[in-house]
Design a protein around this motif. Structure first.
Motif, PDB file in Angstrom:
ATOM      1  N   GLN A 301       0.432  -1.206   0.216  1.00 21.39           N
ATOM      2  CA  GLN A 301      -0.156  -0.184   0.072  1.00 21.39           C
ATOM      3  C   GLN A 301       1.198   1.235   0.037  1.00 21.39           C
ATOM      4  OE1 GLN A 301       0.804  -1.735   2.811  1.00 21.39           O
ATOM      5  NE2 GLN A 301       1.524  -0.194   4.561  1.00 21.39           N
ATOM      6  N   ALA A 302       2.793   1.007   0.402  1.00 18.76           N
ATOM      7  CA  ALA A 302       2.974   2.728   0.878  1.00 18.76           C
ATOM      8  C   ALA A 302       4.088   2.952  -0.239  1.00 18.76           C
ATOM      9  CB  ALA A 302       3.618   2.052   2.151  1.00 18.76           C
ATOM     10  N   ARG A 303       4.578   3.565  -0.625  1.00 15.79           N
ATOM     11  CA  ARG A 303       5.194   3.954  -1.705  1.00 15.79           C
ATOM     12  C   ARG A 303       6.920   3.026  -1.196  1.00 15.79           C
ATOM     13  NH1 ARG A 303       6.848   6.068  -7.217  1.00 15.79           N
ATOM     14  NH2 ARG A 303       4.208   6.064  -6.972  1.00 15.79           N
ATOM     15  N   LEU A 304       7.424   2.650  -1.819  1.00 18.28           N
ATOM     16  CA  LEU A 304       9.128   2.243  -0.886  1.00 18.28           C
ATOM     17  C   LEU A 304      10.211   2.346  -1.750  1.00 18.28           C
ATOM     18  CD1 LEU A 304       9.261   0.513   1.217  1.00 18.28           C
ATOM     19  CD2 LEU A 304       9.408  -1.114  -0.427  1.00 18.28           C
ATOM     20  N   PHE A 305      11.351   3.608  -0.193  1.00 18.55           N
ATOM     21  CA  PHE A 305      12.244   3.742  -0.890  1.00 18.55           C
ATOM     22  C   PHE A 305      13.199   3.292   0.063  1.00 18.55           C
ATOM     23  CE2 PHE A 305       8.836   7.483  -1.346  1.00 18.55           C
ATOM     24  CZ  PHE A 305       9.368   7.915  -2.147  1.00 18.55           C
ATOM     25  N   THR A 306      14.137   2.647  -0.368  1.00 25.10           N
ATOM     26  CA  THR A 306      15.204   1.739   0.104  1.00 25.10           C
ATOM     27  C   THR A 306      16.403   1.969   0.000  1.00 25.10           C
ATOM     28  OG1 THR A 306      15.509   0.380  -1.273  1.00 25.10           O
ATOM     29  CG2 THR A 306      13.737  -0.513  -0.097  1.00 25.10           C
ATOM     30  N   GLU A 307      17.493   1.830   0.952  1.00 22.18           N
ATOM     31  CA  GLU A 307      19.051   1.587   0.679  1.00 22.18           C
ATOM     32  C   GLU A 307      18.708  -0.294   1.454  1.00 22.18           C
ATOM     33  OE1 GLU A 307      22.124   4.411   2.160  1.00 22.18           O
ATOM     34  OE2 GLU A 307      22.931   2.448   2.887  1.00 22.18           O
ATOM     35  N   GLU A 308      19.662  -0.776   0.172  1.00 24.35           N
ATOM     36  CA  GLU A 308      20.065  -1.548   1.203  1.00 24.35           C
ATOM     37  C   GLU A 308      21.077  -2.571   0.801  1.00 24.35           C
ATOM     38  OE1 GLU A 308      16.277  -4.617  -0.480  1.00 24.35           O
ATOM     39  OE2 GLU A 308      15.674  -2.608  -1.316  1.00 24.35           O
ATOM     40  N   ALA A 521      21.458  -2.670  -4.668  1.00 27.19           N
ATOM     41  CA  ALA A 521      21.439  -1.604  -3.437  1.00 27.19           C
ATOM     42  C   ALA A 521      21.062  -0.398  -2.589  1.00 27.19           C
ATOM     43  CB  ALA A 521      23.304  -1.189  -3.951  1.00 27.19           C
ATOM     44  N   GLY A 522      19.706  -0.601  -3.711  1.00 24.79           N
ATOM     45  CA  GLY A 522      18.450   0.203  -3.009  1.00 24.79           C
ATOM     46  C   GLY A 522      17.757   1.028  -4.229  1.00 24.79           C
ATOM     47  N   ASN A 523      16.440   1.757  -4.026  1.00 25.12           N
ATOM     48  CA  ASN A 523      16.082   2.258  -5.097  1.00 25.12           C
ATOM     49  C   ASN A 523      15.947   3.514  -4.985  1.00 25.12           C
ATOM     50  OD1 ASN A 523      13.560   2.497  -3.495  1.00 25.12           O
ATOM     51  ND2 ASN A 523      12.266   0.969  -4.033  1.00 25.12           N
ATOM     52  N   ALA A 524      16.626   4.495  -3.890  1.00 23.52           N
ATOM     53  CA  ALA A 524      16.092   5.718  -4.005  1.00 23.52           C
ATOM     54  C   ALA A 524      17.335   6.029  -3.458  1.00 23.52           C
ATOM     55  CB  ALA A 524      15.016   5.222  -2.204  1.00 23.52           C
ATOM     56  N   SER A 525      17.568   7.539  -4.171  1.00 25.57           N
ATOM     57  CA  SER A 525      18.733   8.602  -4.712  1.00 25.57           C
ATOM     58  C   SER A 525      18.367   8.943  -3.809  1.00 25.57           C
ATOM     59  CB  SER A 525      19.111   8.369  -6.402  1.00 25.57           C
ATOM     60  OG  SER A 525      19.818   8.801  -6.334  1.00 25.57           O
TER      61      SER A 525
END
Lengths: 546, 546
Positions: A301-308, A521-525
């Motif tokens: 349900q959420a927009r996800l911003f990740t660093e993995e 490694a992540g989808n957000a910058s």
């Protein structure tokens, strides 16, 4: 114009300009100097931290049904601080109650709150440094910089990006369409910025402020109440942040509950419950890819911003400054005992060795020189302590112990308690161990057929397993060009021939986009446009002008 | 600078400026006039269309293992055109083969291709009008405007947005960090625009070009090869588009397979297979919420941009131009037989009636006046044909027939074959029928307790079921202000007191953001920043400057 906004508008304008130019810029001095922060700032910060210990942490008006908190300093000793805690439902309800007024406040008021809060956080950078040091294990200098001014930079960067985007298009327009000889059709149009909902910031143990400020401030600027969920071992830095923000919100006449602290205890985590609540529309997450995958599958349900998770690499093809290269690599491996998301792990070296300003160096000579450079860096105990800090999470020590059996030990780890210097192993390129992240002070010097093979291995690993940084040492410009293409396609930022006091680990706000979003490694910058645009929408009303 | 880019840069610069101002602007004239498009343009367009019929459609070099195509004009007659078809694997492989060179071409070359293609599409607007008319059932004038210049506007808008975003930050920077008395650290930094992968455009039956150009051109400008999957009943307009694009690509020295046509047959659709291929990273979709939900659940490897089902409303609270209001509403209901995604369905009228410039009008009087206005609009057969067009999909006729039983018929539908004029029913606010979309020429005049109830019902429906448009007629400024707040919070664009030649159905590129993304009627807005940012990433390399 809201007073807080007006007061800080010059800083905001400068930040927006800096975003475009990508040059070196910051309003928050990174040097922990009394000349800058006040003669007694260091002592006041230490005293402020000491005064927090062994007490209930005060968060006026915050939802509270019980108290939680069991932080232990990696340098020794319980913090003894308890924080207000509340059931997930209560936190969601409080944030939802704050939502309409916070949305209605509009961009200027919210951006003003963010800028004022960042300025106040800057003023308490010494106190924050102590809080970060004693929750993450960072040495003081790094805790000051990364936990204080550099985190504030990332927060300001996100606010500037959000402001620039919210004001990118006209908020009002007169739309006049010619109708030949008849009178034109004239409409007035108006657009409102509509926040998307509640935002959840999931903090990490190692960089509780630096890795969370971008998401927290981006969501606040765009009007989404934020529930801050710290790692149970690193609550204090975010609790201080939440307190500052709640205070500024109240002064601005906005609901303090637009920022909430969601404390939990190890073994009784509330993150999954929070992340899957329908009211939560945005999640900023730093942590393992395994929990990242859980969020992707469940928090739909959420927009996800990740660093993995990722595997950062150095490829050594040649060097015209062999000593400088080894010293630079040694620092990158040792800094905070390899616990940075930007720290290198795999070092690819041609099995036949490399050409250098000191003549040809065989594989073993290169490996030995790196080991010697690490030893040299850590020879002085005070400097070693200042570079290494301590291990944030005991699990890292277990992983380190197991890693000793993965290959030929070139440099053994040393240290007592939570202190651990780099473990360096030699591997062949077929060893499975170099195909995954081994978080902590562990690095692998990997023999490869030749430099191009090293580049290909490093780029392929970035593409498949993720990477936040890649480094290359080379003197062959044609090969450098090939490497740039390979790492670009693999979606990883590349640093070439770093020597001296600049390291592959370092990512500067307003210039370096941290994480590309183009590999696992992540989808957000941090912080590009895509980091802020999903946090709000534009809605219009239009009517004829007569 | 690529020649195609240089030739069209003034148009691009003007488009970027128009995006910011949101005023009335377009480089593509919407009037189907020989004075603008050439004295013989109308005849040439008709001849061009006639020459396409009953033949294999020529797409040089396109993957082809067989031929498909069974389009039938809603105005009568098979088109008799077959298109090259290939298995999904073959299409993916061809697009993947084109990907590296297309990515390497860079923003200027790709934007140049897009601008040149849009200019050529503009020149064939008459031929396109025939193609759109005979696949969608739009009357000629609408097919020309919506299928030609207005679609080109949306394409250009997406290209301008993509260009503005790709050039938003410096592509190169000199990062110079002072080091006290020592020499500064100086790095050169460079950023590449990295496309994310293959893009799939899923077209719809009713607006094959208008609803698809934004996604197609946004993806192409940002470097992602596009597989264009037309609705099996409306292939020709997109086949013409693909042919123009492939020709321009070839002239630019770029791989034609950066744009491919994915034709399928009813009952043997390939959309699900295409949408779930791992290479597909972007999907632009216009269609039902049920298939939208399927895509969300299954095409999880891709970023999804959607326009889906919704229920558009008009709330009538009062009017100072009762005749003008009724005429305006009548046109909005009749235009293309209600098959626009922006067409109103539910018309909320207080059960006690409304105040107007003609005195108080009871509920039945308001309803009768709207019915009379529709009758008046359609009284002249030629005008009726020009407004209504034909029904695109026979399923709409079935739905229309079933809808006659949903309430008290105020105006029955009439027409033969694929022609159907508006069916207007009276409902109470508790009737379930007004709670969902009933796509086609069906509208409900719904009695509500009072105007504020109507506003609340309309806003609530938008929030729950989605809406692309909302309209309000009112003279009470306080209530108008309340309505603006309610519809803004529901995430739906509101048009107030439209009379004369401007309609709630109309959405103008460069000014109106089409779909807000803030309610279930779609997650993408044409064209805001969020529509382009997920289509590419930035990747850096940096090295010291000595």
């Amino acid at each position: 114009m809201p007073a807080q906004f007006g007061r800080h508008q010059p800083m905001l304008d400068a930040a927006v300009a800096a975003l475009r130019l990508r040059e070196c810029w910051s309003p928050f001095p990174e040097i922990p100097s009394g000349k800058i922060y006040g003669d007694c700032a260091r002592e006041e910060g230490a005293a402020g931290f000491a005064a927090l210990k062994d007490k209930p942490f005060d968060l006026p008006g915050h939802p509270e049904t019980h108290r939680l908190g069991a932080e232990v300093s990696p340098f020794g000793g319980d913090l003894g601080i308890t924080y207000p805690a509340a059931p997930v439902g209560g936190l969601i309800a409080a944030a939802e109650a704050a939502r309409p007024a916070f949305a209605a406040a509009g961009p200027q008021a919210r951006v003003g709150v963010c800028l004022e809060a960042l300025s106040r956080l800057n003023k308490i950078s010494f106190e924050m440094a102590n809080a970060v040091m004693h929750t993450t294990g960072q040495a003081f200098a790094m805790a000051f910089q990364a936990g204080g001014p550099h985190a504030q930079d990332r927060g300001l960067e996100a606010v500037a990006m959000a402001w620039d985007e919210m004001t990118r298009f006209a908020a009002d327009a007169r739309w006049e369409k010619p109708q030949g000889k008849a009178a034109p059709i004239v409409l007035e149009k108006h657009w409102a910025i509509v926040p998307v909902g509640l935002s959840l910031a999931i903090g990490c143990n190692t960089f509780p402020t630096w890795n969370s400020y971008s998401g927290i401030f981006a969501s606040l600027a765009t009007g989404n109440p934020v529930i801050v969920k710290p790692h149970p071992a690193a609550i204090l830095p975010l609790a201080l942040t939440v307190r500052v923000l709640r205070g500024v919100l109240a002064e601005a006449g906005l609901p303090s509950d637009a920022v909430l602290l969601a404390v939990d205890a190890p073994g009784a985590e509330i993150t999954q419950d929070l992340a899957t609540r329908p009211e939560v529309k945005l999640i900023d997450y730093t942590g393992s890819s395994s929990f990242g995958a859980w969020l992707r599958a469940n928090a739909t349900q959420a927009r996800l911003f990740t660093e993995e998770t990722g595997v950062n690499t150095i490829t050594i093809a040649a060097s015209d400054d062999f000593d400088g290269m080894c010293a630079n690599i040694a620092f990158s491996l040792a800094l905070y005992s390899g616990q940075m998301c930007t720290a290198p792990q795999n070092i690819y070296v041609p099995e036949g060795g490399i050409d250098t300003d000191q003549g040809h160096k065989g594989f073993d000579e290169v490996a030995s020189a790196i080991v010697a450079a690490v030893d040299d860096l850590l020879a002085d105990p005070a400097r070693a302590a200042g570079v290494l800090g301590a291990i944030a999470n005991p699990a890292t020590l277990d992983r380190l112990a197991r890693a000793r059996g993965l290959g030929r030990v070139l440099r053994d780890t040393a240290g007592e308690g939570r202190i651990a210097s780099p473990l360096i192993l030699a591997l062949t390129e077929d060893d499975a161990a170099c195909g995954d992240e081994c978080f902590g002070p562990v690095s692998f010097i990997v023999a490869v057929k030749d430099a191009d093979t090293g580049i290909a291995r490093a780029a392929d690993l970035a593409r498949r397993k993720g990477a936040i940084t890649a480094a290359l040492y080379d003197t062959d410009e044609a090969r450098i060009t090939r490497a740039i293409a390979a790492f670009t396609q693999a979606g990883v930022n590349l640093s070439i021939n770093l020597t001296g006091a600049i390291y592959v680990n370092q990512s500067a706000a307003f210039s370096d986009f941290h994480v590309t979003g183009a590999n696992p490694a992540g989808n957000a910058s941090l912080t590009d446009t895509a980091f802020v645009t999903p946090r709000f929408r534009r809605v219009m009303w239009r009517r004829p002008v007569h």
